[in-house]
Design a protein around this motif. Sequence first.
Motif: not given
Ligand code: SF4
Length: 472
Positions: A182-184, A186-187, A189, A224, A261, A300
């Motif tokens: 995913y590419n939320c 704000y994230c 990760v 994740q 998710h 999201r």
């Molecule tokens: Fe991935 Fe979770 Fe970050 Fe969204 S919030 S990019 S689903 S790790």
Amino acid sequence: MDLLHNTLVSAAMNSSTLSPQPVQQRSRKVYMETFGCQMNQADSDIALARLAEAGYHEVSSGDEADLIIYNTCSVRDGAEGKIRGRLGAIKQRKSSDPNLRIAVMGCMAQRAKEELLKTYPQVDLVVGTDQFVHIPELLERLPEEGRLVATNFGDFENSGNWSTRRSDGVNAWIPVMRGCNYNCTYCIVPTTRGREKSRPPHLIEQEAREAVAAGHAQVTLLGQTVDAYGKTLGDGSNLATLLRRLHAIEDLKRIRFVTSHPKDITDELLDTMAELPKVAKHLHVPAQCGSNRILRLMGRRYTREGYLDFVRRARERMPDVELLTDIIVGFPRESDADFQETRTLMQEVGFAGAYVFMYSPRPGTGANNLADDVPLEVKKARCNDILGLQLAHQEAWYRTLHGREYEVLVEGLSKNNDQRIQGRSIGNLNILVDRFTADGRDLLQQRGQLLRVRIRDNTNLALYADPVQAHG
Ligand code: SF4
Ligand code: 5AD
């Protein structure tokens, strides 16, 4: 395949004033400090097991150590700030003890790479999220090659089973996939942990069997987006088939998994959870927010209605399923009206628990192009508001549970009172029971076993229960 040599990047930033002795001549004591999520803890445990194989003893304080490793988190700026503080504080000791080695591993290492060596001359080694198993070999190379950065993504998930250092707790954490597709917006990760990669199921089963043989009664599968497990394997495996496979392990009493998710929760997964008695009736599925406008800005890929549909599908199959959420308040452009939608979502769902975070801009993420325009005081007020709402809900809900019976997996002594034992329901209720029964039995001896109890009292964080005599 020689992963190490294929994937290392050497920073060639030798510091000429220090002349450390070769590593093998020194006593070998390692101190590890782990920040952030459970995945980081699992990585620390693997790194420590590798270091033990290489002759390092773990010590409980940095003062005694000649190797200090910070396993770092980048998810919010506050986490990075703490690590910068640690690196600042160790600088003086490093200058008076050139034999001391300082390594930074984990998400901040992966994100900042060479920048860490430039900013912190006290750091010897920067090791990314796919390279930490090679720490012993990297340390051996330091005397010859100078300070190193190793942050390439490799093929960690397929590289067999690494030994790990397990705590003596009832639970064993088992990473089943790493990274996130995913590419939320704000994230950080996806940057720090790369693309999603699942581990082959036979390796996971082997690790789970070993954990159970070593006395762990519960496994918690980590990823994740753990419910996307299997997609990269292309052999038909998914989280439901993995749960089924692990369910067959004799002596394994409970199986949990985090974090999911909403888009990846299939009916097959929910049906499987409902069917298999050892699988926890518990889902950590972050909603993040209740406003469609903000959910879209967050990237999201679901709407409020979509989230509520998942809640309906889960409760249809498991009426008592406990849902845990993460909420971000103060995302860019979040208005009062948007925030109210998060409040009403919380009220509509009635979560069993919630982690609430204030939005923190992360470098290189999509949302970093949006002004961080919700003032800190507003973020704080919204955060407290949601926490208050959640605690009030938990209090009221817990009160309705008085008189109900649960099977508790006994985990050990209560943290604050050695006259009580603590355990978890098949959901995730934190249940406390008097340690000694009226007839003088010590229930601590039930550690790792299931105990039937009846709820008699509560606070907003815990439930108090009495053992129920088995019939017959
Ligand atoms: Fe991935 Fe979770 Fe970050 Fe969204 S919030 S990019 S689903 S790790
Ligand atoms: N700011 C605040 N919270 C964040 N999270 C992830 N990135 C950020 C950020 N930039 C939260 C999300 C996620 C949890 C692990 O951390 O709620 O689910």
